[in-house]
Write a protein that holds these residues in place. Structure first.
Motif, PDB file in Angstrom:
ATOM      1  N   ARG A   1       0.857  -1.197   0.000  1.00 59.97           N
ATOM      2  CA  ARG A   1       0.000   0.000   0.000  1.00 59.97           C
ATOM      3  C   ARG A   1       0.883   1.234   0.000  1.00 59.97           C
ATOM      4  O   ARG A   1       1.922   1.258   0.639  1.00 59.97           O
ATOM      5  N   TYR A   2       0.456   2.293  -0.687  1.00 64.68           N
ATOM      6  CA  TYR A   2       1.219   3.528  -0.664  1.00 64.68           C
ATOM      7  C   TYR A   2       0.519   4.501   0.274  1.00 64.68           C
ATOM      8  O   TYR A   2      -0.653   4.822   0.099  1.00 64.68           O
ATOM      9  N   LEU A   3       1.215   4.913   1.288  1.00 64.38           N
ATOM     10  CA  LEU A   3       0.646   5.879   2.232  1.00 64.38           C
ATOM     11  C   LEU A   3       1.218   7.248   1.892  1.00 64.38           C
ATOM     12  O   LEU A   3       2.360   7.358   1.462  1.00 64.38           O
ATOM     13  N   ARG A   4       0.453   8.294   2.091  1.00 62.40           N
ATOM     14  CA  ARG A   4       0.942   9.633   1.738  1.00 62.40           C
ATOM     15  C   ARG A   4       1.414  10.361   2.997  1.00 62.40           C
ATOM     16  O   ARG A   4       0.748  10.310   4.046  1.00 62.40           O
ATOM     17  N   ILE A   5       2.586  10.991   2.910  1.00 64.85           N
ATOM     18  CA  ILE A   5       3.096  11.801   4.021  1.00 64.85           C
ATOM     19  C   ILE A   5       2.105  12.923   4.299  1.00 64.85           C
ATOM     20  O   ILE A   5       1.607  13.566   3.371  1.00 64.85           O
ATOM     21  N   GLY A   6       1.766  13.080   5.586  1.00 63.79           N
ATOM     22  CA  GLY A   6       0.788  14.107   5.945  1.00 63.79           C
ATOM     23  C   GLY A   6      -0.626  13.560   6.062  1.00 63.79           C
ATOM     24  O   GLY A   6      -1.534  14.272   6.480  1.00 63.79           O
ATOM     25  N   ASP A   7      -0.821  12.282   5.703  1.00 66.34           N
ATOM     26  CA  ASP A   7      -2.157  11.669   5.841  1.00 66.34           C
ATOM     27  C   ASP A   7      -2.311  10.982   7.192  1.00 66.34           C
ATOM     28  O   ASP A   7      -1.313  10.551   7.781  1.00 66.34           O
ATOM     29  N   PHE A   8      -3.564  10.887   7.639  1.00 64.96           N
ATOM     30  CA  PHE A   8      -3.873  10.079   8.820  1.00 64.96           C
ATOM     31  C   PHE A   8      -4.241   8.677   8.342  1.00 64.96           C
ATOM     32  O   PHE A   8      -4.973   8.531   7.356  1.00 64.96           O
ATOM     33  N   VAL A   9      -3.742   7.663   9.035  1.00 69.43           N
ATOM     34  CA  VAL A   9      -4.020   6.271   8.663  1.00 69.43           C
ATOM     35  C   VAL A   9      -4.335   5.503   9.947  1.00 69.43           C
ATOM     36  O   VAL A   9      -3.702   5.735  10.976  1.00 69.43           O
ATOM     37  N   ASN A  10      -5.312   4.628   9.891  1.00 71.81           N
ATOM     38  CA  ASN A  10      -5.553   3.745  11.042  1.00 71.81           C
ATOM     39  C   ASN A  10      -4.589   2.573  10.963  1.00 71.81           C
ATOM     40  O   ASN A  10      -4.468   1.940   9.912  1.00 71.81           O
ATOM     41  N   VAL A  11      -3.889   2.339  12.068  1.00 71.88           N
ATOM     42  CA  VAL A  11      -2.837   1.318  12.076  1.00 71.88           C
ATOM     43  C   VAL A  11      -3.086   0.311  13.198  1.00 71.88           C
ATOM     44  O   VAL A  11      -3.305   0.708  14.346  1.00 71.88           O
ATOM     45  N   LYS A  12      -3.070  -0.963  12.853  1.00 76.06           N
ATOM     46  CA  LYS A  12      -3.209  -2.031  13.865  1.00 76.06           C
ATOM     47  C   LYS A  12      -1.823  -2.290  14.443  1.00 76.06           C
ATOM     48  O   LYS A  12      -0.879  -2.591  13.706  1.00 76.06           O
ATOM     49  N   ILE A  13      -1.669  -2.140  15.756  1.00 76.30           N
ATOM     50  CA  ILE A  13      -0.361  -2.314  16.391  1.00 76.30           C
ATOM     51  C   ILE A  13      -0.084  -3.804  16.553  1.00 76.30           C
ATOM     52  O   ILE A  13      -0.862  -4.534  17.172  1.00 76.30           O
ATOM     53  N   THR A  14       1.038  -4.242  15.974  1.00 73.95           N
ATOM     54  CA  THR A  14       1.386  -5.670  15.986  1.00 73.95           C
ATOM     55  C   THR A  14       2.591  -5.967  16.869  1.00 73.95           C
ATOM     56  O   THR A  14       2.861  -7.105  17.207  1.00 73.95           O
ATOM     57  N   GLY A  15       3.338  -4.907  17.232  1.00 70.17           N
ATOM     58  CA  GLY A  15       4.519  -5.131  18.063  1.00 70.17           C
ATOM     59  C   GLY A  15       4.943  -3.841  18.736  1.00 70.17           C
ATOM     60  O   GLY A  15       4.474  -2.756  18.349  1.00 70.17           O
ATOM     61  N   ALA A  16       5.786  -3.919  19.770  1.00 67.92           N
ATOM     62  CA  ALA A  16       6.191  -2.713  20.491  1.00 67.92           C
ATOM     63  C   ALA A  16       7.561  -2.912  21.110  1.00 67.92           C
ATOM     64  O   ALA A  16       7.874  -4.002  21.578  1.00 67.92           O
ATOM     65  N   SER A  17       8.357  -1.857  21.075  1.00 65.63           N
ATOM     66  CA  SER A  17       9.646  -1.878  21.771  1.00 65.63           C
ATOM     67  C   SER A  17       9.618  -0.765  22.806  1.00 65.63           C
ATOM     68  O   SER A  17       8.548  -0.197  23.073  1.00 65.63           O
ATOM     69  N   GLU A  18      10.781  -0.422  23.371  1.00 63.47           N
ATOM     70  CA  GLU A  18      10.771   0.583  24.437  1.00 63.47           C
ATOM     71  C   GLU A  18      10.143   1.885  23.963  1.00 63.47           C
ATOM     72  O   GLU A  18       9.283   2.476  24.613  1.00 63.47           O
ATOM     73  N   PHE A  19      10.613   2.343  22.812  1.00 63.58           N
ATOM     74  CA  PHE A  19      10.207   3.690  22.372  1.00 63.58           C
ATOM     75  C   PHE A  19       9.526   3.719  21.005  1.00 63.58           C
ATOM     76  O   PHE A  19       9.335   4.785  20.422  1.00 63.58           O
ATOM     77  N   ASP A  20       9.182   2.562  20.460  1.00 66.04           N
ATOM     78  CA  ASP A  20       8.489   2.546  19.166  1.00 66.04           C
ATOM     79  C   ASP A  20       7.378   1.512  19.144  1.00 66.04           C
ATOM     80  O   ASP A  20       7.410   0.528  19.884  1.00 66.04           O
ATOM     81  N   LEU A  21       6.411   1.752  18.270  1.00 68.41           N
ATOM     82  CA  LEU A  21       5.362   0.776  18.005  1.00 68.41           C
ATOM     83  C   LEU A  21       5.518   0.329  16.556  1.00 68.41           C
ATOM     84  O   LEU A  21       6.029   1.071  15.723  1.00 68.41           O
ATOM     85  N   HIS A  22       5.067  -0.914  16.283  1.00 61.86           N
ATOM     86  CA  HIS A  22       5.108  -1.430  14.922  1.00 61.86           C
ATOM     87  C   HIS A  22       3.682  -1.806  14.533  1.00 61.86           C
ATOM     88  O   HIS A  22       2.922  -2.258  15.380  1.00 61.86           O
ATOM     89  N   GLY A  23       3.357  -1.603  13.249  1.00 65.08           N
ATOM     90  CA  GLY A  23       1.984  -1.928  12.878  1.00 65.08           C
ATOM     91  C   GLY A  23       1.741  -1.993  11.389  1.00 65.08           C
ATOM     92  O   GLY A  23       2.658  -1.747  10.586  1.00 65.08           O
TER      93      GLY A  23
END
Ligand code: SF4
Length: 437
Positions: free
Chosen positions: A411-433
């Protein structure tokens, strides 16, 4: 590149320090271009024949970085790579006389409030009609919005009032006009900044009026997120919490530098508060705005800070469980009240304590982030890095807080857009999704 016979000036502005300095540089850029002067910001191209360094004079490291940057361009001037070098900003405001003596290659030094004088060097005038207009240099979808200048607080360690002067609020109308112009140009997120944002209005409206300002800004069409930075704990206007709770486009986010967690040290810092009062305030904020992300900043190694004081601060952090936190080591700043005391905590102990605080915060942040796994978050896309997109939730401010790393091969996401993201992983200071289709 020899500069002989050059007709039109090409100006490059270099900014050091905080977001407030960045706003000043953006205003400078807007005024220069508004006067038909060819100006850029942080250009990597070696085209400019005039360089303006907007300096920071906050603490040791920042001051050193500013001096190194000035010296680099002083060398460039000696080599004939540039014709003119101007210096402005906090370091220039604070140490002008010394700098004039030590770095004679600089054509002129200016204070933090002397843009009209700097423009004169280009035979340009300060254009009032450009008030509220600003060329953004970081991103086009978020912008810092300075709501006041200066500070009236007596914090013992702080040199900012020496460089930025007394607190002066901008009128609500002026701030709203600037916000409308920014929204018109595509900005979706406003980051409200000041030395002390909670002091807003006390000078011009004779009352704390941050709540009033937030309501007006929240009504500006096109603004999806309003983020509040630099709140001060003492005299905290709790009415802003109601506005935060009632308005969807005001982020459930609050940056409130507390500086320390031990009452004895807070007293010495002249913060006008105690550990207990800070705890109570944090409790009130979390009660009135459930789910809010609280960011704070602390200082390690303040003069006279005992091992016991430090343990109390560790305990304060443990109990407060800030979602976001930064730590500075104490910097002994001339002409501040604290400079009258011995800087008696050795540098290595300062650093050790700062490291211990951040190690504790890392654990707290990891635990908080684990709870996000499985949730779907609204994310503002800031940039692309390889096959991944990097964004932020409403609980994260640019450059200082957590980020959301999104794999979006298909998928191509555009900089400056809002996107709903399902969080699949997390580290100390970041989320992955992954983006929710
Ligand atoms: S409120 Fe902030 S800027 Fe003002 S004196 Fe205190 S630390 Fe410095």
């Amino acid at each position: 590149m020899k500069t002989k016979g050059r007709k039109k000036d090409k100006v490059n502005i270099v900014t050091l320090g905080c977001s407030k300095n960045l706003v000043d540089s953006e205003v400078m850029l807007t005024q220069l271009r508004g006067n038909q002067i060819d100006a850029t910001h942080e250009s990597q191209k070696d085209e400019a024949n005039v360089v303006i360094v907007n300096t920071c004079g906050f603490i040791d490291n920042a001051k050193q970085e500013s001096v190194d940057t000035i010296l680099r361009y002083a060398d460039a001037k000696e080599e004939g790579t540039i014709d003119k070098l101007y210096v402005t900003g906090c370091l220039s405001q604070r140490y002008r006389d010394d700098l004039e003596e030590e770095i004679p290659q600089v054509d002129a030094f200016f204070g933090t409030m002397e843009l009209p004088l700097l423009l004169k060097k280009f035979n340009a005038d300060y254009k009032q009609e450009l008030l509220g207009e600003r060329i953004l240099t970081m991103a086009s979808h978020y912008a810092y919005l300075k709501i006041s200048e200066g500070c009236d607080r007596p914090c013992s360690f702080c040199a900012i009032p020496l460089m930025r002067g007394k607190h002066v609020s901008k009128p609500i109308e002026q701030i709203v006009t600037e916000a409308r112009n920014l929204a018109k140009n595509g900005v979706k997120e406003l980051l409200l900044i000041a030395q002390d944002s909670t002091y807003y209005g006390l000078d011009i409206y004779k009352k704390r009026n941050l709540a009033g300002l937030l309501r007006n800004l929240s009504d500006v069409a096109g603004i999806d997120w309003i983020r509040l930075h630099y709140a001060f704990p003492t005299g905290f206007p709790t009415d802003i919490l109601e506005v935060m709770a009632e308005r969807d486009n005001i982020c459930n986010y609050l940056d409130m530098p507390l500086q320390h967690g031990a009452t004895q040290v807070l007293k010495h810092m002249r913060r006008g508060t105690t550990r207990e009062k800070q705890q109570e305030l944090i409790h009130t904020i979390r009660e009135k705005v459930p789910g809010i992300a609280l960011r704070t900043t602390l200082i390690a190694g303040y003069p006279g800070e005992t091992e016991q004081d430090f343990e109390e601060m560790m305990d304060f952090v443990e109990e407060s469980r800030f979602e976001r936190m930064g730590v500075f080591t104490y910097s002994h700043e001339e002409n501040t009240h604290a400079h009258n005391f011995d800087d008696d905590v050795p540098d290595e102990v300062k650093q050790e304590r700062a490291d211990q605080l951040m190690a504790l915060q890392e654990n707290i942040s990891w635990e908080i982030n684990q709870k996000k796994i499985g949730e779907t978050c609204k994310v503002l896309i800031d940039r692309r890095e390889g096959g991944r997109f990097i964004g932020r939730t409403e609980f994260d401010s640019p450059e200082v807080d957590n980020e959301v790393i999104i794999t979006a091969d298909d998928r191509y996401l555009r900089i400056g857009d809002f996107v709903n993201v399902k969080i699949t992983g997390a580290s100390e200071f970041d989320l992955h999704g992954e983006p929710v289709l």
